[in-house]
Scaffold this active site. Structure first.
Site, short mmCIF file in Angstrom:
data_model
loop_
_atom_site.label_atom_id
_atom_site.label_comp_id
_atom_site.label_asym_id
_atom_site.label_seq_id
_atom_site.Cartn_x
_atom_site.Cartn_y
_atom_site.Cartn_z
N CYS A 63 5.88 28.09 3.47
CA CYS A 63 6.85 27.65 2.34
C CYS A 63 6.53 27.87 1.18
O CYS A 63 6.41 28.79 0.62
CB CYS A 63 7.39 25.95 2.85
SG CYS A 63 8.93 25.67 2.06
N ARG A 69 19.75 22.66 -0.33
CA ARG A 69 18.51 22.57 0.13
C ARG A 69 18.84 22.83 1.71
O ARG A 69 19.57 22.44 2.29
CB ARG A 69 18.09 21.24 -0.15
CG ARG A 69 16.40 20.90 0.32
CD ARG A 69 15.94 19.95 -0.29
NE ARG A 69 14.42 20.40 -0.21
CZ ARG A 69 13.72 20.92 -1.10
NH1 ARG A 69 14.25 21.44 -2.11
NH2 ARG A 69 12.30 21.16 -0.86
N HIS A 83 7.90 24.93 8.79
CA HIS A 83 6.95 23.98 8.82
C HIS A 83 6.95 23.27 10.48
O HIS A 83 7.44 23.72 11.17
CB HIS A 83 7.53 22.58 8.00
CG HIS A 83 7.28 22.90 6.41
ND1 HIS A 83 6.18 22.74 5.79
CD2 HIS A 83 8.48 23.07 5.73
CE1 HIS A 83 6.64 23.25 4.40
NE2 HIS A 83 7.94 23.19 4.43
N1 GLN Z 1 9.26 23.66 -3.66
C1 GLN Z 1 9.63 25.07 -2.79
C2 GLN Z 1 11.28 24.91 -2.39
O1 GLN Z 1 11.63 23.87 -2.61
C3 GLN Z 1 8.79 24.68 -1.60
C4 GLN Z 1 9.02 23.45 -0.52
C5 GLN Z 1 8.02 23.47 0.58
O2 GLN Z 1 7.00 23.82 0.34
N2 GLN Z 1 8.50 22.62 1.86
O3 GLN Z 1 11.77 25.85 -1.89
#
Ligand code: GLN
Length: 234
Positions: free
Chosen positions: A92, A126, A191
């Site tokens: 990520c 998101r 993840h």
């Molecule tokens: N901040 C980055 C995004 O929102 C990565 C998020 C993360 O590592 N889960 O895409």
């Protein structure tokens, strides 16, 4: 005794959603095969020496700002490591910084280190939820994980996806791609942490790093976790 050296990059800054579990998985799956394992935590200001595997986890935009600045000092060395065939896994936020840049919603562009020919821009939505992927890198040809990102990643040139999503959004929610690979550099939005539920991919990385095939382990429990996500109806 064989030895495996793993560098865990900036674990105090990029290590959300249990991403450190990926390092634990690589370490234990090597130790269970009587391979001596050294894990070095790399923090800002440290000089990085040669390792077989480099791991970096995910994190919020704020922590990515600090790691982006720090990585610029390591770019030359890590590029040499990529080109000699070292194995990298970025999750990520860490994956995003393996590309050219990450442009968050607010503030300046965060420069990556271009290990991957990819770039990321923050999207308006998101992406949060389970991810299942079809891949041709390993057998069985499925990968599972959990995504939580607003970044939209686009791949270019010889950087190819690790697979295509069958569930979830992956790199950008439009082209069905998930993750990235160039040489032995791998990135994924998954993840979970990623490797415990994908033992076949963990072993693939270990075999790349060690340069040899490894004996099979009893992965009954890991495969139950993997298959539970594959068979889950969304
Ligand atoms: N901040 C980055 C995004 O929102 C990565 C998020 C993360 O590592 N889960 O895409």
């Amino acid at each position: 005794m064989k030895q495996l050296k793993i560098a865990h990059l900036y674990p105090k800054l990029l290590n959300i959603y249990g991403d450190g579990g990926n390092v634990l998985t690589l370490k234990m799956r090597a130790k269970w095969r009587n391979i001596d394992v050294i894990v070095d935590e790399i923090n800002p200001g440290d000089v990085i020496k040669e390792h077989d595997i480099y791991f970096i986890g995910g994190g919020q935009d704020l922590q990515q700002i600090e790691v982006s600045k720090e990585l610029q000092f390591q770019k030359k060395f890590l590029t040499q490591e990529r080109d000699r065939g070292a194995v990298f896994l970025g999750i990520c936020g860490g994956y995003q910084l393996f590309g050219h840049y990450y442009q968050p919603h607010n503030g300046d562009k965060l420069m990556g280190i271009s290990l991957l020919d990819a770039y990321t821009v923050a999207g308006n939505k998101r992406f949060i939820g389970n991810v299942t992927v079809q891949t041709d890198i390993v057998e069985p040809n499925t990968l599972v994980g959990f995504e939580n990102h607003s970044g939209l990643t686009y791949l270019k040139g010889d950087t190819k996806p690790i697979g295509n999503v069958t569930t979830g959004n992956g790199n950008n929610g439009t082209d069905k791609s998930e993750g990235a690979r160039y040489k032995n550099v791998f990135g994924t939005y998954m993840h979970g942490s990623f490797l415990p539920k994908n033992p076949h991919f963990a072993d693939y990385l270990l075999e790349l790093a060690l340069g040899e095939k490894l004996e099979n382990l009893n992965d009954k429990i890991e495969n139950c976790a993997h298959n539970a996500l594959i068979s889950k109806k969304y």
